[in-house]
Scaffold this motif. Structure first.
Motif, PDB file in Angstrom:
ATOM      1  N   ILE A 136       0.820  -1.206   0.000  1.00 50.56           N
ATOM      2  CA  ILE A 136       0.000   0.000   0.000  1.00 50.56           C
ATOM      3  C   ILE A 136       0.858   1.263   0.000  1.00 50.56           C
ATOM      4  O   ILE A 136       0.573   2.237  -0.700  1.00 50.56           O
ATOM      5  N   LYS A 137       1.927   1.220   0.750  1.00 51.29           N
ATOM      6  CA  LYS A 137       2.782   2.396   0.873  1.00 51.29           C
ATOM      7  C   LYS A 137       3.572   2.719  -0.397  1.00 51.29           C
ATOM      8  O   LYS A 137       4.169   3.790  -0.488  1.00 51.29           O
ATOM      9  N   SER A 138       3.585   1.767  -1.337  1.00 51.63           N
ATOM     10  CA  SER A 138       4.362   2.005  -2.549  1.00 51.63           C
ATOM     11  C   SER A 138       3.828   3.186  -3.358  1.00 51.63           C
ATOM     12  O   SER A 138       4.512   3.741  -4.194  1.00 51.63           O
ATOM     13  N   ASN A 139       2.592   3.542  -3.127  1.00 51.57           N
ATOM     14  CA  ASN A 139       2.064   4.774  -3.718  1.00 51.57           C
ATOM     15  C   ASN A 139       2.127   5.843  -2.637  1.00 51.57           C
ATOM     16  O   ASN A 139       1.558   5.679  -1.564  1.00 51.57           O
ATOM     17  N   ASP A 140       2.859   6.928  -2.918  1.00 44.36           N
ATOM     18  CA  ASP A 140       3.055   7.891  -1.837  1.00 44.36           C
ATOM     19  C   ASP A 140       1.777   8.662  -1.484  1.00 44.36           C
ATOM     20  O   ASP A 140       1.723   9.367  -0.490  1.00 44.36           O
ATOM     21  N   LYS A 141       0.752   8.497  -2.291  1.00 43.52           N
ATOM     22  CA  LYS A 141      -0.528   9.121  -1.949  1.00 43.52           C
ATOM     23  C   LYS A 141      -1.476   8.115  -1.295  1.00 43.52           C
ATOM     24  O   LYS A 141      -2.698   8.253  -1.349  1.00 43.52           O
ATOM     25  N   TYR A 142      -0.899   7.085  -0.658  1.00 52.00           N
ATOM     26  CA  TYR A 142      -1.727   5.975  -0.165  1.00 52.00           C
ATOM     27  C   TYR A 142      -2.796   6.391   0.829  1.00 52.00           C
ATOM     28  O   TYR A 142      -3.893   5.840   0.853  1.00 52.00           O
ATOM     29  N   LEU A 143      -2.512   7.391   1.642  1.00 51.49           N
ATOM     30  CA  LEU A 143      -3.527   7.808   2.615  1.00 51.49           C
ATOM     31  C   LEU A 143      -4.733   8.430   1.913  1.00 51.49           C
ATOM     32  O   LEU A 143      -5.877   8.210   2.302  1.00 51.49           O
ATOM     33  N   ASP A 144      -4.455   9.186   0.867  1.00 47.39           N
ATOM     34  CA  ASP A 144      -5.560   9.774   0.106  1.00 47.39           C
ATOM     35  C   ASP A 144      -6.356   8.701  -0.617  1.00 47.39           C
ATOM     36  O   ASP A 144      -7.575   8.798  -0.752  1.00 47.39           O
ATOM     37  N   ILE A 145      -5.643   7.697  -1.089  1.00 56.20           N
ATOM     38  CA  ILE A 145      -6.319   6.597  -1.778  1.00 56.20           C
ATOM     39  C   ILE A 145      -7.260   5.884  -0.816  1.00 56.20           C
ATOM     40  O   ILE A 145      -8.424   5.605  -1.144  1.00 56.20           O
TER      41      ILE A 145
ATOM     42  N   ILE B 138      -9.852  -2.970   0.864  1.00 54.82           N
ATOM     43  CA  ILE B 138      -8.624  -3.446   0.235  1.00 54.82           C
ATOM     44  C   ILE B 138      -8.898  -3.827  -1.213  1.00 54.82           C
ATOM     45  O   ILE B 138      -8.131  -3.522  -2.122  1.00 54.82           O
ATOM     46  N   ASP B 139     -10.031  -4.481  -1.399  1.00 54.55           N
ATOM     47  CA  ASP B 139     -10.404  -4.892  -2.742  1.00 54.55           C
ATOM     48  C   ASP B 139     -10.588  -3.677  -3.655  1.00 54.55           C
ATOM     49  O   ASP B 139     -10.234  -3.709  -4.827  1.00 54.55           O
ATOM     50  N   GLN B 140     -11.105  -2.610  -3.073  1.00 55.78           N
ATOM     51  CA  GLN B 140     -11.404  -1.428  -3.894  1.00 55.78           C
ATOM     52  C   GLN B 140     -10.194  -0.554  -4.216  1.00 55.78           C
ATOM     53  O   GLN B 140     -10.293   0.330  -5.067  1.00 55.78           O
ATOM     54  N   ILE B 141      -9.107  -0.749  -3.488  1.00 58.11           N
ATOM     55  CA  ILE B 141      -7.930   0.052  -3.830  1.00 58.11           C
ATOM     56  C   ILE B 141      -6.925  -0.743  -4.660  1.00 58.11           C
ATOM     57  O   ILE B 141      -5.916  -0.224  -5.110  1.00 58.11           O
ATOM     58  N   LYS B 142      -7.242  -2.013  -4.846  1.00 59.55           N
ATOM     59  CA  LYS B 142      -6.296  -2.926  -5.484  1.00 59.55           C
ATOM     60  C   LYS B 142      -5.790  -2.428  -6.834  1.00 59.55           C
ATOM     61  O   LYS B 142      -4.594  -2.484  -7.129  1.00 59.55           O
ATOM     62  N   PHE B 143      -6.693  -1.898  -7.661  1.00 52.64           N
ATOM     63  CA  PHE B 143      -6.291  -1.520  -9.019  1.00 52.64           C
ATOM     64  C   PHE B 143      -5.349  -0.322  -9.057  1.00 52.64           C
ATOM     65  O   PHE B 143      -4.762  -0.029 -10.078  1.00 52.64           O
ATOM     66  N   PHE B 144      -5.210   0.358  -7.914  1.00 51.96           N
ATOM     67  CA  PHE B 144      -4.227   1.435  -7.885  1.00 51.96           C
ATOM     68  C   PHE B 144      -2.810   0.875  -7.858  1.00 51.96           C
ATOM     69  O   PHE B 144      -1.850   1.567  -8.126  1.00 51.96           O
ATOM     70  N   TYR B 145      -2.725  -0.407  -7.493  1.00 47.90           N
ATOM     71  CA  TYR B 145      -1.415  -1.027  -7.317  1.00 47.90           C
ATOM     72  C   TYR B 145      -1.091  -2.091  -8.350  1.00 47.90           C
ATOM     73  O   TYR B 145       0.057  -2.334  -8.652  1.00 47.90           O
ATOM     74  N   GLU B 146      -2.127  -2.743  -8.831  1.00 48.56           N
ATOM     75  CA  GLU B 146      -1.908  -3.818  -9.784  1.00 48.56           C
ATOM     76  C   GLU B 146      -2.760  -3.562 -11.019  1.00 48.56           C
ATOM     77  O   GLU B 146      -3.889  -3.084 -10.904  1.00 48.56           O
ATOM     78  N   VAL B 147      -2.220  -3.898 -12.178  1.00 48.68           N
ATOM     79  CA  VAL B 147      -2.996  -3.771 -13.407  1.00 48.68           C
ATOM     80  C   VAL B 147      -4.194  -4.702 -13.289  1.00 48.68           C
ATOM     81  O   VAL B 147      -4.033  -5.871 -12.956  1.00 48.68           O
ATOM     82  N   PRO B 148      -5.388  -4.164 -13.444  1.00 51.07           N
ATOM     83  CA  PRO B 148      -6.573  -5.017 -13.280  1.00 51.07           C
ATOM     84  C   PRO B 148      -6.663  -6.072 -14.373  1.00 51.07           C
ATOM     85  O   PRO B 148      -6.092  -5.917 -15.449  1.00 51.07           O
ATOM     86  N   SER B 149      -7.360  -7.150 -14.052  1.00 51.26           N
ATOM     87  CA  SER B 149      -7.648  -8.114 -15.110  1.00 51.26           C
ATOM     88  C   SER B 149      -9.005  -7.715 -15.688  1.00 51.26           C
ATOM     89  O   SER B 149      -9.948  -7.452 -14.968  1.00 51.26           O
ATOM     90  N   TYR B 150      -9.035  -7.635 -16.997  1.00 49.08           N
ATOM     91  CA  TYR B 150     -10.233  -7.101 -17.647  1.00 49.08           C
ATOM     92  C   TYR B 150     -11.196  -8.199 -18.069  1.00 49.08           C
ATOM     93  O   TYR B 150     -10.798  -9.209 -18.642  1.00 49.08           O
TER      94      TYR B 150
END
Length: 457
Positions: A332-341, A356-368
């Motif tokens: 989660i911390k890998s995005n420096d705006k994680y608190l805002d996310i 957690i499920d809802q922030i997942k795509f900010f970190y991993e490319v979603p599967s379409y």
RNA sequence: GUCCCCUUCGUCUAGCGGUUAGGACACCGGGUUUUCAUCUCGGCAACAGGGGUUCGAUCCCCCUAGGGGACGCCA
């Protein structure tokens, strides 16, 4: 004024469940509100089913909820010897008797009684026979045969039953071990319990235990029977109704504040107030305000409370909670705006897992999904134009980004959804996600472009 | 079957002899919004039935019905 002492007395044959937690909570709150003591006693005399792991689990669930006993847990099994002695004393004084009816004999008797539409109960065959006690025989308590047993329940009011409805129940088994109703009465006396708070499925046990205490010429505690928690179908809550253990809720992303608030409201009320802190509860709680009718467990309501407390949490604490309690497949911390996310998605999240499920795509490319892919490719032209003009978008400031986005659209004479729909899918893999400008901003230019280009080939 | 307990919106509940029967969740509309959500405004919706008591019953009493629980050498 005597110090109030309450107790929670689970048998360690399973994890702490919703109903047990509510009983424990009410006992704890009552003790705290009276500045008294709250004790924990394991009724672990069923060796077959009692498990150490469940004791530990119950203690840790209680502790997680903030329901801490004021003394070390008491184990009923440790008192077996003294309970045996008491049973023998009753036998000697003629308040109990030895009985050699076999289990087969008893079940036959029971069947006959049911067939004849009578209440199944021991018929007192050996009550007056004065059988000399020997190994293998049980000891039965001589229940008074006339009169009534009455007690004033602190929640339900007066409860009365004819003594002839009660039977001479076994206090000591053939193998010499004491039975529950005998041990519980004795332990409550030993622990100087002033108010016994438990589920109303114990009412008939209370009647038995009162008579034991009376035979021992002991003072009676107060009793308060909590109406049951029912499932959605109106039946008693059980594993079949899904998550019932506190551990399930903890793992499932529920906050203890939410569980406490929900549980206490399930039967107790204070005018029309819906939200209570623990401190408030300690000062406001009283048994007489507990509702006397059973209540159905509601997933919707507990979700409401969970969402409420999720949004009340300091955002840093929310992160800490996720970090320490939950398995997350990305950093989660890998995005420096994680608190805002986190802040972005908590508003609509029911549970931590949900979040957690809802922030997942900010970190991993979603599967379409296939249908989403089609939707994207059939609207790809607009996205392409957007990507060609992406250098005009200021990714360093969210407000600028939004303005730039708008001027881009108007310059190309486009309506928002024309770009928004496919772009949202590309960036998040979902149809429902934060706004386009938020997605772009939190994902950043590089990552956004990467996801877009994936579809431009 | 016997005994015990319970009965206000779909759900959790307020009410403690005189109320337009209140709140919350859920649900349904309107507004805000680029989707969802949020926010906001509004709406739907209950005293199980029948007898008493009373000038007056959601509230007190009785009966009926319905629901739950207990009837173990489990706890």
């Amino acid at each position: 004024m005597k110090e109030e002492i309450t107790r929670f007395a689970p048998s360690p044959t399973g994890h702490l469940h919703i109903g047990g937690a509510r009983t424990a909570l009410f006992s704890w709150l009552f003790a705290r509100s009276k500045k008294g003591k709250f004790l924990l006693r394991f009724e672990d005399t069923d060796k077959e089913r009692s498990k150490k792991e469940f004791e530990e689990s119950i203690i840790s669930s209680l502790s997680w909820l903030g329901i801490e006993p004021d003394e070390k847990p008491i184990y009923q099994s440790k008192n077996i010897k003294s309970h045996q002695k008491e049973a023998l004393n009753l036998l000697e004084s003629g308040k109990a008797y030895s009985c050699d009816c076999s289990p087969e004999q008893l079940s036959e008797m029971r069947e006959k009684q049911i067939k004849n539409k009578l209440q199944p109960k021991y018929d007192g065959l050996n009550r007056e026979k004065n059988i000399s006690h020997k190994e293998g025989n049980v000891i039965r308590f001589k229940m008074p045969q006339s009169g009534k047993t009455i007690f004033e329940d602190q929640i339900l009011g007066p409860i009365t039953v004819e003594n002839r409805e009660l039977d001479d129940f076994i206090i000591l088994r053939g193998d010499g071990s004491p039975t529950y109703n005998f041990s519980a009465a004795l332990d409550d006396k030993e622990m100087k319990i002033t108010t016994v708070i438990r589920g109303d499925d114990h009412i008939t046990n209370t009647l038995k235990q009162i008579n034991i205490l009376k035979a021992l010429e002991e003072e009676l505690p107060q009793y308060a029977h909590l109406p049951m928690v029912l499932s959605n179908s109106g039946k008693r809550l059980s594993k079949r109704d899904g998550a019932v253990d506190i551990t399930d809720y903890r793992k499932g992303g529920y906050l203890k504040e939410a569980i406490i608030n929900y549980l206490v409201k399930l039967g107790w009320s204070y005018s029309d107030q819906e939200i209570f802190s623990k401190e408030e509860l300690v000062s406001l709680f009283n048994l007489s305000a507990v509702n006397s009718s059973p209540a159905k467990f509601s997933e919707e309501l507990i979700n409401f409370y969970n969402n409420y407390y999720l949004n009340l949490l300091d955002i840093k604490n929310l992160y800490e909670l996720i970090d320490t309690e939950y398995e997350v497949s990305f950093n989660i911390k890998s995005n420096d705006k994680y608190l805002d996310i986190l802040n972005l998605v908590r508003e609509g999240a029911k549970t931590v897992l949900d979040l957690i499920d809802q922030i997942k795509f900010f970190y991993e490319v979603p599967s379409y999904e296939e249908q989403h892919k089609e939707l994207i490719t059939s609207n790809i032209e607009v996205v392409k134009i957007f990507s060609e003009n992406i250098e005009n978008i200021d990714f360093n400031n969210q407000q600028n980004l939004e303005n730039d986005l708008k001027s881009f659209l108007s310059s190309k004479n486009l309506k928002f959804p024309q770009l928004g729909k496919p772009l949202r899918l590309i960036l998040s893999g979902r149809q429902n996600a934060p706004s386009i400008s938020q997605l772009l901003f939190f994902l950043g230019e590089e990552e956004s472009l990467k996801r877009i280009n994936f579809f431009l080939d």
